[in-house]
Enzyme design. Sequence first.
Site, PDB file in Angstrom:
ATOM      1  N   GLU A  63       0.714  -1.294  -0.180  1.00  0.00           N
ATOM      2  CA  GLU A  63      -0.105   0.036  -0.177  1.00  0.00           C
ATOM      3  C   GLU A  63       0.908   1.230   0.033  1.00  0.00           C
ATOM      4  O   GLU A  63       0.579   2.346  -0.820  1.00  0.00           O
ATOM      5  CB  GLU A  63      -1.038  -0.120   1.246  1.00  0.00           C
ATOM      6  CG  GLU A  63      -1.704   1.188   1.267  1.00  0.00           C
ATOM      7  CD  GLU A  63      -2.627   1.233   2.615  1.00  0.00           C
ATOM      8  OE1 GLU A  63      -3.700   1.836   2.408  1.00  0.00           O
ATOM      9  OE2 GLU A  63      -2.296   0.828   3.684  1.00  0.00           O
ATOM     10  N   HIS A  74       0.972  13.496  -8.190  1.00  0.00           N
ATOM     11  CA  HIS A  74       0.094  14.523  -7.879  1.00  0.00           C
ATOM     12  C   HIS A  74       0.830  15.885  -7.183  1.00  0.00           C
ATOM     13  O   HIS A  74       0.417  16.980  -7.494  1.00  0.00           O
ATOM     14  CB  HIS A  74      -0.809  14.096  -6.581  1.00  0.00           C
ATOM     15  CG  HIS A  74      -1.984  13.121  -6.994  1.00  0.00           C
ATOM     16  ND1 HIS A  74      -3.372  13.762  -6.983  1.00  0.00           N
ATOM     17  CD2 HIS A  74      -2.054  12.016  -7.520  1.00  0.00           C
ATOM     18  CE1 HIS A  74      -4.104  12.818  -7.480  1.00  0.00           C
ATOM     19  NE2 HIS A  74      -3.359  11.781  -7.971  1.00  0.00           N
ATOM     20  N   GLY A  87       5.599  22.388  -9.674  1.00  0.00           N
ATOM     21  CA  GLY A  87       5.987  20.902 -10.058  1.00  0.00           C
ATOM     22  C   GLY A  87       6.310  20.279  -9.084  1.00  0.00           C
ATOM     23  O   GLY A  87       5.775  20.224  -7.901  1.00  0.00           O
ATOM     24  N   SER A  91       5.064  20.783  -2.715  1.00  0.00           N
ATOM     25  CA  SER A  91       4.230  21.994  -2.171  1.00  0.00           C
ATOM     26  C   SER A  91       3.037  20.911  -1.566  1.00  0.00           C
ATOM     27  O   SER A  91       2.361  21.596  -0.704  1.00  0.00           O
ATOM     28  CB  SER A  91       3.991  22.679  -3.183  1.00  0.00           C
ATOM     29  OG  SER A  91       3.256  21.991  -4.280  1.00  0.00           O
ATOM     30  N   THR A 199      -0.375  -0.561 -12.719  1.00  0.00           N
ATOM     31  CA  THR A 199      -0.207  -1.943 -12.787  1.00  0.00           C
ATOM     32  C   THR A 199       0.117  -2.324 -11.217  1.00  0.00           C
ATOM     33  O   THR A 199       0.074  -3.655 -10.648  1.00  0.00           O
ATOM     34  CB  THR A 199       0.912  -2.589 -13.735  1.00  0.00           C
ATOM     35  OG1 THR A 199       0.920  -3.924 -13.667  1.00  0.00           O
ATOM     36  CG2 THR A 199       2.242  -2.281 -13.545  1.00  0.00           C
ATOM     37  N   ASP A 204      -8.718   3.915  -3.162  1.00  0.00           N
ATOM     38  CA  ASP A 204      -9.427   3.895  -1.762  1.00  0.00           C
ATOM     39  C   ASP A 204     -10.805   4.687  -1.690  1.00  0.00           C
ATOM     40  O   ASP A 204     -11.627   4.356  -1.013  1.00  0.00           O
ATOM     41  CB  ASP A 204      -8.541   4.496  -0.910  1.00  0.00           C
ATOM     42  CG  ASP A 204      -7.446   3.616  -0.463  1.00  0.00           C
ATOM     43  OD1 ASP A 204      -7.655   2.480  -0.394  1.00  0.00           O
ATOM     44  OD2 ASP A 204      -6.259   4.090  -0.029  1.00  0.00           O
ATOM     45  N   ASP A 216      -5.689  -3.902 -11.420  1.00  0.00           N
ATOM     46  CA  ASP A 216      -5.778  -5.194 -12.137  1.00  0.00           C
ATOM     47  C   ASP A 216      -5.261  -6.367 -11.066  1.00  0.00           C
ATOM     48  O   ASP A 216      -5.400  -6.154  -9.911  1.00  0.00           O
ATOM     49  CB  ASP A 216      -4.309  -5.298 -13.118  1.00  0.00           C
ATOM     50  CG  ASP A 216      -2.901  -5.199 -12.578  1.00  0.00           C
ATOM     51  OD1 ASP A 216      -2.904  -5.326 -11.349  1.00  0.00           O
ATOM     52  OD2 ASP A 216      -2.058  -5.315 -13.239  1.00  0.00           O
TER      53      ASP A 216
END
Length: 360
Positions: A63, A74, A87, A91, A199, A204, A216
């Site tokens: 996990e 993200h 970028g 942050s 993959t 969640d 998958d």
Amino acid sequence: MFSQRLSSLVFALGALRVANGALTRRVACADGVHTATNEACCALFPIVDALQSDFFDGGECGEEVHESLRLTFHDAIGFSPEQGGGGADGSIIVFSDIETAFHANNGIDEIVDAQKSFIQQNNITISPGDFIQLAGAVGVSNCPGAPRVQFFLGRAQPTEASPDLLVPEPFDSVDKILARFADVNFSPDEVVALLASHTVAAADKVDPTIPGTPFDSTPSIFDSQFFVETRLKGILFPGTAGNQGEALSPLAGEMRLQSDELLARDSRTACLWQTFITNHNLMRDSFGTALFKQSLIGQDQSQLIDCSEVIPVPKDVTDSPHLPAGKTLDDIDAACDATPFPALTADPGPATSVAPVPPS
């Protein structure tokens, strides 16, 4: 004349040896165990050891790896030449009260909090942007079949939060997704390569009634099953119906994002999607290259230090692409006009049901 030429040759060979020696000379780290090509990289070895032992449960592809890999994206995608953002600068950790509230970052607060706590408990002094990308590269190395991702050190501290609405959502159209990536200089092929991360991923919050639902049937292995199974016809929802951004899945216990379903079938992306099924080396290497490029969004590579040597070498993958048990080629959606879908065989036994990824 011959002796002069011989002397010149000997001199040239000697100079070459000196040059090669200079290129390969290594620095002894203070721990007395490791050496590095740059002394700055020495500080990373104990961080990598602590990540593996304490954060990734002894080097598992579980996990925390899935969530750390998601966090690299993200954080990094929070940049636009027109709208701003730093970028891959960390942050999302420093301004977590702002960025974790973005709709597209739903659920990211758990790995942000976990990494912030780990940084504090281990007195880690590298920047949060460096730590996020290091954790992602180290984590994915625990997944058999994954690439050994390059890692560069030296990102500055972030100065402001990323703007909202820069992270693609699973309910976005293919046109919108490809345009967002094009804004940070990623081609459709590179988008497909980055999606190889699914993959070794699980959802969640898409359906909060079934946390840890994989994309998958082999979420602890970096293999091509994601690219196989997204081309199977969807027949069910693994939990509740009507969730935004979710499409019908082909297997019990498996999650399918609407964006993955569309990209798997779009004429701009479907053929490379299909090629990855039977060309693991291409999939692996394309992902490694794209993930490294992602880690440099908003950064100047010439100002960073190559510390790729601290990343562990992943194990080789041992499985091969296959249809899940209970499926046939008739269950495949044809999408690439250039080539037919590969003639895969199905696993024996009853229909495949996918177990959730257990929490740490």
